[in-house]
Design a protein around this motif. Structure first.
Motif, PDB file in Angstrom:
ATOM      1  N   LEU A  13       0.805  -1.222   0.000  1.00  0.00           N
ATOM      2  CA  LEU A  13       0.000   0.000   0.000  1.00  0.00           C
ATOM      3  C   LEU A  13       0.840   1.274   0.000  1.00  0.00           C
ATOM      4  O   LEU A  13       0.488   2.251  -0.669  1.00  0.00           O
ATOM      5  CB  LEU A  13      -0.958  -0.004   1.188  1.00  0.00           C
ATOM      6  CG  LEU A  13      -2.124  -0.994   1.078  1.00  0.00           C
ATOM      7  CD1 LEU A  13      -2.974  -0.960   2.337  1.00  0.00           C
ATOM      8  CD2 LEU A  13      -2.983  -0.690  -0.143  1.00  0.00           C
ATOM      9  N   ASP A  14       1.928   1.297   0.748  1.00  0.00           N
ATOM     10  CA  ASP A  14       2.751   2.510   0.779  1.00  0.00           C
ATOM     11  C   ASP A  14       3.264   2.848  -0.617  1.00  0.00           C
ATOM     12  O   ASP A  14       3.191   4.006  -1.064  1.00  0.00           O
ATOM     13  CB  ASP A  14       3.926   2.339   1.744  1.00  0.00           C
ATOM     14  CG  ASP A  14       3.494   2.393   3.204  1.00  0.00           C
ATOM     15  OD1 ASP A  14       2.366   2.852   3.469  1.00  0.00           O
ATOM     16  OD2 ASP A  14       4.284   1.975   4.069  1.00  0.00           O
ATOM     17  N   GLU A  15       3.780   1.848  -1.316  1.00  0.00           N
ATOM     18  CA  GLU A  15       4.281   2.071  -2.676  1.00  0.00           C
ATOM     19  C   GLU A  15       3.152   2.508  -3.604  1.00  0.00           C
ATOM     20  O   GLU A  15       3.334   3.391  -4.456  1.00  0.00           O
ATOM     21  CB  GLU A  15       4.928   0.793  -3.205  1.00  0.00           C
ATOM     22  CG  GLU A  15       5.497   0.936  -4.609  1.00  0.00           C
ATOM     23  CD  GLU A  15       6.111  -0.355  -5.125  1.00  0.00           C
ATOM     24  OE1 GLU A  15       6.510  -0.373  -6.310  1.00  0.00           O
ATOM     25  OE2 GLU A  15       6.191  -1.331  -4.359  1.00  0.00           O
ATOM     26  N   ALA A  16       1.975   1.891  -3.429  1.00  0.00           N
ATOM     27  CA  ALA A  16       0.836   2.240  -4.277  1.00  0.00           C
ATOM     28  C   ALA A  16       0.423   3.694  -4.083  1.00  0.00           C
ATOM     29  O   ALA A  16       0.132   4.411  -5.051  1.00  0.00           O
ATOM     30  CB  ALA A  16      -0.340   1.312  -3.969  1.00  0.00           C
ATOM     31  N   PHE A  17       0.409   4.151  -2.836  1.00  0.00           N
ATOM     32  CA  PHE A  17       0.016   5.535  -2.580  1.00  0.00           C
ATOM     33  C   PHE A  17       1.077   6.521  -3.068  1.00  0.00           C
ATOM     34  O   PHE A  17       0.748   7.629  -3.506  1.00  0.00           O
ATOM     35  CB  PHE A  17      -0.283   5.740  -1.095  1.00  0.00           C
ATOM     36  CG  PHE A  17      -1.702   5.409  -0.734  1.00  0.00           C
ATOM     37  CD1 PHE A  17      -2.702   6.359  -0.825  1.00  0.00           C
ATOM     38  CD2 PHE A  17      -2.048   4.125  -0.336  1.00  0.00           C
ATOM     39  CE1 PHE A  17      -4.019   6.054  -0.518  1.00  0.00           C
ATOM     40  CE2 PHE A  17      -3.363   3.804  -0.021  1.00  0.00           C
ATOM     41  CZ  PHE A  17      -4.355   4.773  -0.119  1.00  0.00           C
ATOM     42  N   GLU A  18       2.331   6.128  -2.995  1.00  0.00           N
ATOM     43  CA  GLU A  18       3.389   6.986  -3.545  1.00  0.00           C
ATOM     44  C   GLU A  18       3.200   7.165  -5.049  1.00  0.00           C
ATOM     45  O   GLU A  18       3.337   8.269  -5.585  1.00  0.00           O
ATOM     46  CB  GLU A  18       4.758   6.372  -3.257  1.00  0.00           C
ATOM     47  CG  GLU A  18       5.187   6.460  -1.796  1.00  0.00           C
ATOM     48  CD  GLU A  18       6.513   5.774  -1.547  1.00  0.00           C
ATOM     49  OE1 GLU A  18       7.162   5.374  -2.541  1.00  0.00           O
ATOM     50  OE2 GLU A  18       6.906   5.629  -0.372  1.00  0.00           O
ATOM     51  N   GLU A  19       2.882   6.071  -5.736  1.00  0.00           N
ATOM     52  CA  GLU A  19       2.667   6.149  -7.181  1.00  0.00           C
ATOM     53  C   GLU A  19       1.382   6.902  -7.500  1.00  0.00           C
ATOM     54  O   GLU A  19       1.321   7.676  -8.465  1.00  0.00           O
ATOM     55  CB  GLU A  19       2.607   4.736  -7.770  1.00  0.00           C
ATOM     56  CG  GLU A  19       2.394   4.687  -9.277  1.00  0.00           C
ATOM     57  CD  GLU A  19       3.487   5.385 -10.062  1.00  0.00           C
ATOM     58  OE1 GLU A  19       3.181   5.926 -11.149  1.00  0.00           O
ATOM     59  OE2 GLU A  19       4.648   5.401  -9.584  1.00  0.00           O
ATOM     60  N   ALA A  20       0.345   6.694  -6.690  1.00  0.00           N
ATOM     61  CA  ALA A  20      -0.933   7.369  -6.932  1.00  0.00           C
ATOM     62  C   ALA A  20      -0.798   8.881  -6.838  1.00  0.00           C
ATOM     63  O   ALA A  20      -1.551   9.624  -7.484  1.00  0.00           O
ATOM     64  CB  ALA A  20      -1.982   6.871  -5.942  1.00  0.00           C
ATOM     65  N   ALA A  21       0.169   9.346  -6.046  1.00  0.00           N
ATOM     66  CA  ALA A  21       0.388  10.788  -5.912  1.00  0.00           C
ATOM     67  C   ALA A  21       0.788  11.422  -7.240  1.00  0.00           C
ATOM     68  O   ALA A  21       0.628  12.633  -7.432  1.00  0.00           O
ATOM     69  CB  ALA A  21       1.459  11.053  -4.860  1.00  0.00           C
ATOM     70  N   ASN A  22       1.285  10.600  -8.172  1.00  0.00           N
ATOM     71  CA  ASN A  22       1.660  11.105  -9.497  1.00  0.00           C
ATOM     72  C   ASN A  22       0.477  11.160 -10.457  1.00  0.00           C
ATOM     73  O   ASN A  22       0.637  11.552 -11.616  1.00  0.00           O
ATOM     74  CB  ASN A  22       2.757  10.217 -10.101  1.00  0.00           C
ATOM     75  CG  ASN A  22       4.027  10.219  -9.273  1.00  0.00           C
ATOM     76  OD1 ASN A  22       4.433  11.267  -8.762  1.00  0.00           O
ATOM     77  ND2 ASN A  22       4.660   9.060  -9.133  1.00  0.00           N
ATOM     78  N   HIS A  23      -0.692  10.737  -9.972  1.00  0.00           N
ATOM     79  CA  HIS A  23      -1.899  10.702 -10.806  1.00  0.00           C
ATOM     80  C   HIS A  23      -3.032  11.387 -10.049  1.00  0.00           C
ATOM     81  O   HIS A  23      -3.848  10.725  -9.397  1.00  0.00           O
ATOM     82  CB  HIS A  23      -2.259   9.257 -11.142  1.00  0.00           C
ATOM     83  CG  HIS A  23      -1.148   8.494 -11.793  1.00  0.00           C
ATOM     84  ND1 HIS A  23      -0.924   8.521 -13.156  1.00  0.00           N
ATOM     85  CD2 HIS A  23      -0.166   7.709 -11.265  1.00  0.00           C
ATOM     86  CE1 HIS A  23       0.132   7.775 -13.445  1.00  0.00           C
ATOM     87  NE2 HIS A  23       0.610   7.274 -12.319  1.00  0.00           N
ATOM     88  N   PRO A  24      -3.095  12.710 -10.110  1.00  0.00           N
ATOM     89  CA  PRO A  24      -4.043  13.484  -9.291  1.00  0.00           C
ATOM     90  C   PRO A  24      -5.504  13.076  -9.456  1.00  0.00           C
ATOM     91  O   PRO A  24      -6.303  13.243  -8.542  1.00  0.00           O
ATOM     92  CB  PRO A  24      -3.814  14.922  -9.775  1.00  0.00           C
ATOM     93  CG  PRO A  24      -2.430  14.923 -10.329  1.00  0.00           C
ATOM     94  CD  PRO A  24      -2.237  13.574 -10.935  1.00  0.00           C
ATOM     95  N   GLY A  25      -5.863  12.528 -10.590  1.00  0.00           N
ATOM     96  CA  GLY A  25      -7.257  12.152 -10.805  1.00  0.00           C
ATOM     97  C   GLY A  25      -7.633  10.794 -10.256  1.00  0.00           C
ATOM     98  O   GLY A  25      -8.795  10.387 -10.335  1.00  0.00           O
ATOM     99  N   LEU A  26      -6.666  10.080  -9.687  1.00  0.00           N
ATOM    100  CA  LEU A  26      -6.912   8.723  -9.202  1.00  0.00           C
ATOM    101  C   LEU A  26      -7.222   8.717  -7.711  1.00  0.00           C
ATOM    102  O   LEU A  26      -6.471   9.272  -6.907  1.00  0.00           O
ATOM    103  CB  LEU A  26      -5.684   7.844  -9.461  1.00  0.00           C
ATOM    104  CG  LEU A  26      -5.728   6.418  -8.892  1.00  0.00           C
ATOM    105  CD1 LEU A  26      -6.844   5.607  -9.539  1.00  0.00           C
ATOM    106  CD2 LEU A  26      -4.380   5.725  -9.087  1.00  0.00           C
TER     107      LEU A  26
END
Length: 243
Positions: A13-26
């Motif tokens: 989850l930590d890695e997923a949220f770090e990556e999600a931060a690069n996709h503002p619409g997600l």
């Protein structure tokens, strides 16, 4: 909107949220899928909007993960006794974290013992399979309570594959169940309609998802190809916000 619900772990989850931060619409939903047992069958319980740092949840997951390692080693040993040796080290490499039966199945595919992962479960790794091994026990009601105590909302995963699941629903609801999977990639329209009827009769949200495992199966649905109406996801979020 997407949910990460790995089996018996929140490590990704930590890695997923770090990556999600690069996709503002997600919108990313922290979740988990807990494995539970009933006599003669296995039940999977999804938890959405969990607090992944909840201490009680993490303590339970440590126990489950240790059990997964012991179980995985036992299955690999049984396969060797059946004349189908696979490397435990290779299984761990494939898992890249929490070891599960799909990773053993992948190792079997690599060795040429089977053509597809599903074949491993049919004959060797599924319940009553030749190399099957039991694991740390958790009741479905216990799984619901663990999710709820971690601030999440509990949803019964792919109930159509659980024998007598309808008989379980009253007890699961009493423990805190809020939904059941209705929309599922491999189901026909009639099957989805039947599940939707059961969900309505028991006042459960008709949930669903792709159940994507990245297993390279020919019929595996990709993320976003199966799931409930957006309003169902919004209702789950609303319920979680009241915890």
């Amino acid at each position: 909107m997407a949910a990460i619900t790995d089996h018996d772990t929140t490590n990704g989850l930590d890695e997923a949220f770090e990556e999600a931060a690069n996709h503002p619409g997600l919108t990313l939903i922290p979740g988990i899928e807990l494995s539970a047992d009933v006599p003669g069958n296995e039940v999977h319980m999804l938890g959405y909007h969990i607090d992944r740092q909840d201490e009680d949840l993490q303590e339970a997951l440590k126990e489950f993960q240790a059990g997964r390692v012991d179980r995985g080693r036992d299955m690999v040993e049984k396969l060797g006794e059946l004349g189908l040796p696979v490397s435990w080290e290779r299984v761990q490499e494939l898992a890249q974290g929490t070891v599960g039966r799909p990773h053993i199945a992948q190792a079997m595919v690599e060795r040429g013992y089977i053509e597809h992962v599903a074949q491993a479960f049919d004959k060797y790794l599924g319940r009553n399979g030749l190399a099957y091994s039991e694991r740390v026990k958790l009741t479905p009601e216990g799984a619901v309570r663990l999710i709820t105590q971690a601030g999440g909302v509990a949803v019964l995963a792919h109930p159509i594959y659980t024998t007598d699941y309808i008989d379980m629903l009253p007890g699961l609801k009493a423990a805190g169940l809020v939904g059941m999977e209705v929309h599922y990639s491999t189901l026909s329209r009639d099957a989805i309609a039947d599940l939707a009827r059961v969900a309505k009769e028991h006042d459960l949200l008709p949930c669903g998802g792709s159940d994507y495992h990245a297993m390279d199966k020919p019929d595996e649905a990709l993320p976003g190809q199966a799931g409930p109406p957006l309003e169902v996801a919004e209702r789950l979020a609303d319920l979680a916000s009241r915890r």
